[in-house]
Design an enzyme around this catalytic site. Structure first.
Site, PDB file in Angstrom:
ATOM      1  N   CYS A   1       0.848  -1.193   0.000  1.00 29.52           N
ATOM      2  CA  CYS A   1       0.000   0.000   0.000  1.00 29.52           C
ATOM      3  C   CYS A   1       0.883   1.242   0.000  1.00 29.52           C
ATOM      4  O   CYS A   1       1.845   1.312   0.762  1.00 29.52           O
ATOM      5  CB  CYS A   1      -0.886  -0.008   1.242  1.00 29.52           C
TER       6      CYS A   1
ATOM      7  N   HIS B   1      -8.957  -4.011  -1.910  1.00 28.40           N
ATOM      8  CA  HIS B   1      -8.047  -3.112  -1.186  1.00 28.40           C
ATOM      9  C   HIS B   1      -8.569  -1.666  -1.211  1.00 28.40           C
ATOM     10  O   HIS B   1      -8.584  -0.986  -0.188  1.00 28.40           O
ATOM     11  CB  HIS B   1      -6.663  -3.222  -1.843  1.00 28.40           C
ATOM     12  N   GLU B   2      -9.007  -1.226  -2.397  1.00 29.34           N
ATOM     13  CA  GLU B   2      -9.421   0.179  -2.535  1.00 29.34           C
ATOM     14  C   GLU B   2     -10.788   0.441  -1.881  1.00 29.34           C
ATOM     15  O   GLU B   2     -10.987   1.497  -1.273  1.00 29.34           O
ATOM     16  CB  GLU B   2      -9.438   0.609  -4.002  1.00 29.34           C
TER      17      GLU B   2
ATOM     18  N   HIS C   1     -10.171   0.887   1.719  1.00 31.04           N
ATOM     19  CA  HIS C   1      -9.703   2.241   2.062  1.00 31.04           C
ATOM     20  C   HIS C   1     -10.879   3.179   2.302  1.00 31.04           C
ATOM     21  O   HIS C   1     -10.877   3.974   3.250  1.00 31.04           O
ATOM     22  CB  HIS C   1      -8.863   2.818   0.917  1.00 31.04           C
TER      23      HIS C   1
HETATM   24 ZN   LIG Z   1      -3.662   1.142  -0.144  1.00 31.65          ZN
END
Ligand SMILES: [Zn+2]
Length: 182
Positions: A111, A153-154, A157
């Site tokens: 990341c 992953h996004e 976030h």
């Molecule tokens: Zn990230």
């Protein structure tokens, strides 16, 4: 399947400004982002800045809060398990995972907000998101491989979760230390 982009028009991020990447520990990364309500010039400009910032940092995905902006938007440029490339900006994404029991894949994940280390992180081996493009048109992206990992992953976030939060505390501490953040 990584030949140079044959398109002749401007590439995403060409008109954007590279902004500093926010690191783990900044409050904007640790709370859910606000939904986007206006599909306006400011959003288009934000998306350009996000692409520019992602490419400048050699990332394959970037969420708005990683440049300090509280908005449910991410951009990505990555390949699926077959090497097929997807370049997209997704606004107000909703993650769709296959029903359990899910096939998991374990592979390296890193990341830009925890700069340096990569580590094995289990994820569903397929994933999709539904949302909108920056013009407000509905879009859906179905992913496998790195693309599926990136979609998870996004969207994490935008919910205030960084991938290291999904790892055992000991591993998280080591990764944050390697990144010089703790
Ligand atoms: Zn990230």
């Amino acid at each position: 399947m990584t030949a140079s982009d044959p398109s002749t028009g401007p590439n995403p991020g060409d008109t954007g400004t590279v902004r500093p990447i926010v690191h783990y520990g900044d409050p904007v990364l640790h709370r859910a982002c606000r939904p986007v309500e206006d599909f306006d010039d400011a959003l288009a400009s934000l998306v350009e800045d996000m692409f520019a910032s992602m490419y400048a940092a050699n990332g394959v995905g970037l969420a708005a809060n990683q440049i300090g902006v509280d908005a449910r938007v991410f951009v990505l440029d990555c390949e699926d398990a077959d090497g097929e490339r997807t370049v997209a900006a997704v606004v107000n994404p909703v993650l769709i995972l296959p029903p359990p029991p899910r096939d998991l894949m374990v592979g390296d994940e890193g990341c830009l907000s925890v700069p340096g280390p990569f580590t094995d992180t289990p994820r569903a081996s397929t994933a999709a998101v539904e949302g909108f493009d920056p013009a407000g048109n509905p879009i859906r992206i179905d992913g496998t491989g790195t693309l599926a990992r990136c979609l998870q992953h996004e969207t994490d976030h935008l919910e205030g979760t960084v991938y290291v939060d999904r790892l055992p505390a000991k591993t998280r501490k080591r990764l944050l230390s390697e990144a010089g953040l703790r």
